[in-house]
Motif scaffolding. Structure first.
Motif, short mmCIF file in Angstrom:
data_model
loop_
_atom_site.label_atom_id
_atom_site.label_comp_id
_atom_site.label_asym_id
_atom_site.label_seq_id
_atom_site.Cartn_x
_atom_site.Cartn_y
_atom_site.Cartn_z
N UNK A 140 0.82 -1.21 0.00
CA UNK A 140 0.00 0.00 0.00
C UNK A 140 0.85 1.26 0.00
N UNK A 141 1.94 1.25 0.79
CA UNK A 141 2.78 2.43 0.87
C UNK A 141 3.44 2.74 -0.48
N UNK A 142 3.98 1.71 -1.11
CA UNK A 142 4.64 1.92 -2.40
C UNK A 142 3.62 2.33 -3.46
N UNK A 143 2.43 1.71 -3.43
CA UNK A 143 1.41 2.03 -4.43
C UNK A 143 1.05 3.51 -4.38
N UNK A 144 0.81 4.03 -3.19
CA UNK A 144 0.45 5.44 -3.08
C UNK A 144 1.62 6.36 -3.41
N UNK A 145 2.85 5.97 -3.04
CA UNK A 145 4.02 6.80 -3.35
C UNK A 145 4.22 6.93 -4.86
N UNK A 146 4.12 5.81 -5.57
CA UNK A 146 4.31 5.85 -7.02
C UNK A 146 3.18 6.59 -7.72
N UNK A 147 1.96 6.46 -7.17
CA UNK A 147 0.83 7.18 -7.75
C UNK A 147 1.03 8.69 -7.61
N UNK A 148 1.40 9.14 -6.41
CA UNK A 148 1.62 10.58 -6.19
C UNK A 148 2.72 11.09 -7.11
N UNK A 149 3.81 10.34 -7.23
CA UNK A 149 4.91 10.76 -8.08
C UNK A 149 4.48 10.88 -9.54
N UNK A 150 3.77 9.86 -10.02
CA UNK A 150 3.37 9.85 -11.42
C UNK A 150 2.39 10.96 -11.76
N UNK A 151 1.39 11.18 -10.91
CA UNK A 151 0.41 12.21 -11.19
C UNK A 151 1.01 13.60 -11.00
N UNK A 152 1.91 13.76 -10.01
CA UNK A 152 2.59 15.04 -9.84
C UNK A 152 3.41 15.38 -11.08
N UNK A 153 4.04 14.38 -11.66
CA UNK A 153 4.80 14.59 -12.90
C UNK A 153 3.87 15.02 -14.04
#
Length: 532
Positions: free
Chosen positions: A412-425
């Protein structure tokens, strides 16, 4: 080494930021009034106007079927062989469906229909049980994923046939609408697009964060509070900032891959440790029920009994998929150079659906078996601990749960971290005034939007419950129907005359592109010697 482009487009940077800021401030200042307003907005858009979502989704699904069997079927995204091998391509399409939201809903969504079934069925009856497992397969099924694929065909044409670098939906509108897709109309379209992404990802994070907190509480004994949710959102933002400023984009990609391996490893363990035969039998039975009732569920509005089931679930899911449709469609198209339209539509739809169905088949039927045998009482647990607490209880029934729960925590932690990074980009890319060859959005811009995403997600959590999350998605996605409809109609009208397979393929500017799930892929020129 890629350069950062720091200039922002003020007409795209400030309006969505101000709008999100106003909404967040109103929620914090008066949560009760905000909650009441959210309920009214959701009731109006999903009630009197709910049929528009259902009709749009079915029309879009028909358009995708036309892409499979019609005159565009054998048209190719670029005139050369596919950029990625079929196995690698399908793998990227497959993994794009892995998100924290799937981990949240797959184990427990069936219970919502079992306890409050559609079509006036008796709760907990055999008929309700059959429909309960089938309903999620429609909500997360082919017609929903077709929302990504239909617009993806358009961007595949623009990227690889027209040779246009598109970072904003307004560019597609201008391509097919001419002067009607002009500057200010285009800016408005881009603003709606950005707000839709923020609302969609805010909902995803708003679901995943309380669940993650509950897992931490179970492992450590630390009480779950709003402060814990806030601390998690801050930690994700810090992680994204470190990745951006430390040049660790490859690290985020590694985490994304690791997330996929971890997720499917967990699925394999549950399949083997759980009731394997029941999982397979009930999944295929549910698939048959869903296909038999496809149109009944798709167009179910319940205007007589007014149970709210189609509004709270099917229409909400259609709106959620719509909020990500343009960004995910871009991503799917970007990794599909050299594919025919038929290959793209079938591959992207079936891969995404297969990924999601795998989660629902294994996690959902594992939980259904526990409920049926009386191992757990989901109704009692949800009443006392909430849905996140019930999900933790489900994973706690697995063998070696002392190992499984930390795995769920990391997933769950990695999923949300990668989602935030991708959408922020993605948001930083859209708000950058101009991106030249080899340029990326400024680091501060990416970090800034990561902070915005975290802050907006926290305000939705602060408001409490599912309704604010549903409202933010439904309200923001309503304009997306019109935007996507305009783009797809313009494409069919124009490309039907102009798509020439013999056109030379234009050279590509390398960029990273992201899906709505945060999956990143680098898109480079066809070979190392090719020059733009």
């Amino acid at each position: 080494m890629k350069k950062d482009s720091g200039a922002i487009d003020k007409l795209l940077f400030w309006p969505p930021l101000v709008l999100v800021g106003i909404i967040s401030a109103a929620i914090i200042a008066n949560p009760e009034a905000s909650s009441a307003t959210a309920n009214k907005v959701f009731a109006f858009l999903s009630g009197p106007l709910g049929w528009t979502y259902q009709l749009f989704v079915l029309i879009n699904f028909a358009v995708v079927l036309y892409f499979v069997f019609g005159k565009f079927a054998n048209k190719r995204f670029g005139g050369d062989k596919p950029e990625f091998s079929t196995l690698s391509w399908l793998g990227m399409l497959f993994s794009a469906g892995t998100t924290a939201a799937i981990v949240y809903w797959a184990p427990i969504e069936f219970y919502m229909y079992l306890s409050e079934p559609p079509f006036g069925l008796e709760p907990f009856s055999p008929q309700a049980a059959a429909m309960a497992s089938a309903y999620p397969l429609l909500n997360w099924g082919p017609s929903s994923y077709a929302l990504y694929v239909g617009i993806g065909v358009v961007f595949g044409y623009i990227f690889f046939v027209q040779g246009t670098d598109v970072f904003r939906p307004s560019a597609a509108c201008q391509e097919f609408m001419g002067e009607y897709g002009g500057r200010y109309v285009g800016k408005a379209i881009d603003v709606f697009y950005m707000v839709g992404i923020i609302a969609g990802i805010g909902t995803s994070i708003g679901l995943g964060t309380p669940l993650l907190s509950e897992v931490i509480t179970r492992i450590t004994g630390i009480p779950h509070t709003l402060g814990m949710d806030a601390a998690l959102l801050v930690s994700w933002t810090i992680l994204v900032a470190i990745c951006v400023y430390g040049g660790l984009d490859k690290g985020i990609r590694f985490l994304s891959d690791f997330r996929n391996y971890l997720g499917f490893g967990l699925l394999a363990f549950v399949l083997v440790a759980g009731p394997t035969s029941f999982i397979f039998n009930n999944f295929f039975d549910s698939l048959g029920v869903m296909l038999t009732n496809f149109f009944r569920i798709s167009l179910y509005t319940d205007p007589i009994q007014q149970s709210g089931i189609p509004q709270n679930w099917t229409i909400f899911y259609f709106a959620w998929f719509l909020s990500f449709a343009i960004s995910t469609g871009m991503y799917l198209a970007r990794i599909s150079r050299g594919r025919t339209v038929r290959e793209f539509t079938l591959g992207a739809t079936l891969s995404g659906v297969t990924c999601v169905y795998t989660y629902f088949a294994i996690f959902g039927n594992y939980t259904l078996d526990l409920q049926t045998r009386g191992v757990i009482n989901l109704g009692k647990i949800i009443k006392t601990q909430g849905v996140p607490g019930a999900i933790v209880e489900i994973f706690s029934t697995l063998p070696i749960s002392f190992i499984i729960l930390p795995i769920v925590l990391v997933l769950l932690f990695i999923s949300n971290a990668t989602v935030i990074n991708g959408i922020a980009y993605t948001l930083a890319m859209v708000t950058t005034a101009k991106l030249g060859a080899g340029e990326e959005p400024a680091k501060w811009n990416r970090v800034f939007w990561a902070v915005v995403l975290g802050g907006f997600s926290l305000t939705l959590i602060f408001l409490g419950g599912m309704k604010p999350l549903q409202t933010s998605v439904v309200a923001s996605s309503f304009p997306a129907m019109f935007i996507i409809g305009i783009i797809v109609y313009g494409f069919i009208k124009k490309a039907g005359k102009d798509w020439n397979d013999t056109q030379p393929e234009p050279c590509e500017t390398p960029h990273n592109f992201t899906s709505g799930t945060g999956t990143e892929v680098p898109v480079e020129p066809r070979n190392g010697n090719e020059s733009c």
